[in-house]
Write an enzyme that holds these catalytic residues in place. Sequence first.
Site, PDB file in Angstrom:
ATOM      1  N   GLU A   1      15.160  35.589  50.445  1.00 21.45           N
ATOM      2  CA  GLU A   1      15.364  36.516  51.560  1.00 21.45           C
ATOM      3  C   GLU A   1      14.091  36.746  52.355  1.00 21.45           C
ATOM      4  OE1 GLU A   1      18.153  37.490  52.684  1.00 21.45           O
ATOM      5  OE2 GLU A   1      19.310  36.602  51.048  1.00 21.45           O
TER       6      GLU A   1
ATOM      7  N   HIS B   1      13.624  34.023  54.849  1.00 19.91           N
ATOM      8  CA  HIS B   1      14.392  34.246  56.081  1.00 19.91           C
ATOM      9  C   HIS B   1      13.613  35.139  57.044  1.00 19.91           C
ATOM     10  CE1 HIS B   1      17.985  32.284  54.764  1.00 19.91           C
ATOM     11  NE2 HIS B   1      18.336  33.188  53.863  1.00 19.91           N
TER      12      HIS B   1
END
Length: 206
Positions: free
Chosen positions: A22, A25
């Site tokens: 994450e 990202h």
Amino acid sequence: MNDPLVFIFQLITLILSVVVHEVSHGLIAYRLGDNTAKDMGRLTLNPIKHLDFFGSFLFPLTLFLFGSPILFGWAKPVPYNPYNLKDPQKGGGLIAAAGPASNLAVAVVFGVILKIFSATGLITPPAILFLQIIILVNVSLAIFNLVPIPPLDGSKILFAFLPPRYMKAQIFLERYGFLLLLLFIFFGIRLIQPIVSKLFMFLVGS
């Protein structure tokens, strides 16, 4: 691997791996001009900021209890604002690809470490097992997330390159993505197991 201690290590590995996923990202979004993740405090490796109770704990536990050979899960998605990107479509694809790429990178790094220590003989069987778990979890995460079903990263990568004439297909996938994902998890997960297995065996050198 139905040993509870092995599962605990798998779960810890999974949690750290989804956090890396994450954050990757968010970092790419930040590089592309979007500060959303940074402003929300999501560009951190602190697991508390990212973990999802169902995806990070309950779902992996269910897989373990049912004897799944692949352990995977997810964290809270890192948000980004496509309007802050110069090219929202292509940028969205790059942001999506960053997650699986980060997991593959982790798997490759630990694969190299495993091969080096195995070649020197300076490694114990438990250490080999733990390194193999790190590699397997990250390979599983990467391949699973590349499946082109919303909300997985693979769908965003697909949409980034999908010609406008296929917009109806994109709308259909986005509308029924959650249902399709559930069907895939329960009935289609074996389709990616050979890919995960072959990549894992390649990285561990077996």
